[in-house]
Design an enzyme around this catalytic site. Structure first.
Site, PDB file in Angstrom:
ATOM      1  N   ARG A 131       0.768  -1.428  -0.188  1.00  0.00           N
ATOM      2  CA  ARG A 131      -0.261   0.216   0.066  1.00  0.00           C
ATOM      3  C   ARG A 131       0.716   0.815   0.337  1.00  0.00           C
ATOM      4  NH1 ARG A 131      -3.637  -2.629  -1.332  1.00  0.00           N
ATOM      5  NH2 ARG A 131      -5.621  -3.365  -0.246  1.00  0.00           N
TER       6      ARG A 131
ATOM      7  N   GLU B 246      -3.828   6.782  -4.238  1.00  0.00           N
ATOM      8  CA  GLU B 246      -3.819   5.870  -5.311  1.00  0.00           C
ATOM      9  C   GLU B 246      -6.165   7.129  -5.921  1.00  0.00           C
ATOM     10  OE1 GLU B 246      -2.224   1.768  -4.871  1.00  0.00           O
ATOM     11  OE2 GLU B 246      -4.381   1.715  -5.800  1.00  0.00           O
TER      12      GLU B 246
ATOM     13  N   HIS C 236      -1.993  -0.364 -10.081  1.00  0.00           N
ATOM     14  CA  HIS C 236      -2.269  -1.555  -9.158  1.00  0.00           C
ATOM     15  C   HIS C 236      -2.470  -2.754  -9.649  1.00  0.00           C
ATOM     16  CE1 HIS C 236      -4.023  -2.011  -4.741  1.00  0.00           C
ATOM     17  NE2 HIS C 236      -3.765  -3.055  -5.643  1.00  0.00           N
TER      18      HIS C 236
END
Ligand code: 8YV
Length: 329
Positions: free
Chosen positions: A244, A273, A291
């Site tokens: 993350r 993000e 991602h």
């Protein structure tokens, strides 16, 4: 199953057809066929009527959303392993169970971590760009020189399922394995991986050629790789992150790359993000992915099956296999 007994399930994003079809057979379901991410108001409307909500990483199920849930909402069966997009405390206070899909994306995420390590150390995307832009003028003994992996030190931050799977792969590339973790792993695993445990993350970071972030994002790991800690890394080191973005101080990371204080980064995840820091986009030594660490067909099917099992088991009156406990975080 009689309709009144079937839980009403709202799925926030488009899932693989096979999963949606099975859900339609088992539950009363509202699907999201056009895959547009739900707004906060739409999420609030969903928790007001669903018995179970199936969100993904793109949905922020925060306290405000959870407090608007109707009394019928019993389960948040998240499609994914990370649960940092869900306020677990707020869910617990309301007696809403939360489940995730651990295990089934371990190998795929570890593969992508290795791909990023290789791509960053060996300048893969720079090479691809050179050829695609028609700018390659031929072989040269001194062009496109990267760093050899064999014999280097890999420091894994977070030696859980994914961290261990990365270590197994990295051994095949003759990297020596180092790790920092909340708890030291079992001796058998340490021996299998010939891994060196560092109680001090600071000391490990200062000595590694490659650092891989593989811990979940929790309140305790937010900016674990802070500006101060990033500054401890060697100038010729590379950093990869498939976990993350919030675990790393991204703004400082970019500044270090701009100054030449780090050799390169491979990122699959970002602090804000889906926004990607525009300064990162201009850096040739940043390998940037959208991602996609767990994005395999097989992985998505396995994740969907886990979601289905969690919902079925819960509404059959048992504790679902992937129940997330607040105490884990
Ligand atoms: C998933 C992930 O695809 O599972 C996770 O934690 O980061 C991703 O790889 C995503 O979370 C789906 O919701």
């Amino acid at each position: 199953m009689a309709d009144r007994k079937r839980p009403y399930v709202i799925v926030t994003r488009k899932l693989p057809d096979a999963i949606e079809t099975r859900m339609m057979e088992l539950f009363r379901v509202r699907l999201n066929l056009d895959d547009a991410a739900m707004t906060k108001d739409e999420l609030i409307a969903a928790v007001a009527e669903a018995d179970a909500l199936v969100p993904t990483v793109t949905d922020r199920i925060d306290r405000e959303v959870i407090e608007k849930a109707g009394p019928q909402l019993k389960l948040i069966a998240s499609f994914g392993t990370g649960v940092d997009h869900i306020d677990l405390n707020a869910a617990k206070e309301r007696g809403i169970a939360v489940t995730n899909t651990p295990g089934v994306l371990t190998e795929d995420t570890a593969d992508m971590t290795m791909a990023l390590i290789l791509a960053t150390a060996r300048r893969l995307t720079e090479g691809v760009d050179l050829v695609r832009k028609g700018e390659w003028t031929g072989w040269s003994p001194t062009s496109m020189l990267g760093a050899r992996l064999s014999g280097k030190r890999l420091g894994i931050v977070g030696m859980g399922r994914i961290g261990s799977a990365v270590a197994r792969r990295a051994r095949g590339f003759n990297l020596s394995i180092h790790y920092h973790n909340r708890r030291r792993v079992h001796q058998e695993l340490e021996e299998e991986l010939e891994a060196t445990y560092w109680d001090s993350l600071d000391q490990m970071l200062a000595r590694m050629d490659i650092v891989s972030v593989n811990c979940p994002h929790t309140p305790a790991t937010y900016h674990l790789l802070s500006a101060r800690r990033l500054d401890l890394m060697r100038r010729d080191a590379i950093l990869v992150n498939t976990s993350r973005g919030e675990v790393v101080d991204e703004a400082h990371l970019v500044t270090m790359l701009q100054r030449g204080d780090l050799a390169g980064v491979g990122l699959d995840v970002y602090e804000h993000e889906p926004a990607v820091n525009p300064r990162l986009l201009r850096l040739p030594n940043a390998v940037l992915l959208p991602h996609m660490g767990s994005a395999t067909l097989e992985g998505r099917l396995d994740m969907g099956e886990k979601v289905i099992i969690n919902i079925r088991v819960y509404f059959d009156g048992h504790s679902p296999p992937d129940r997330v406990l607040v105490t884990e975080f």
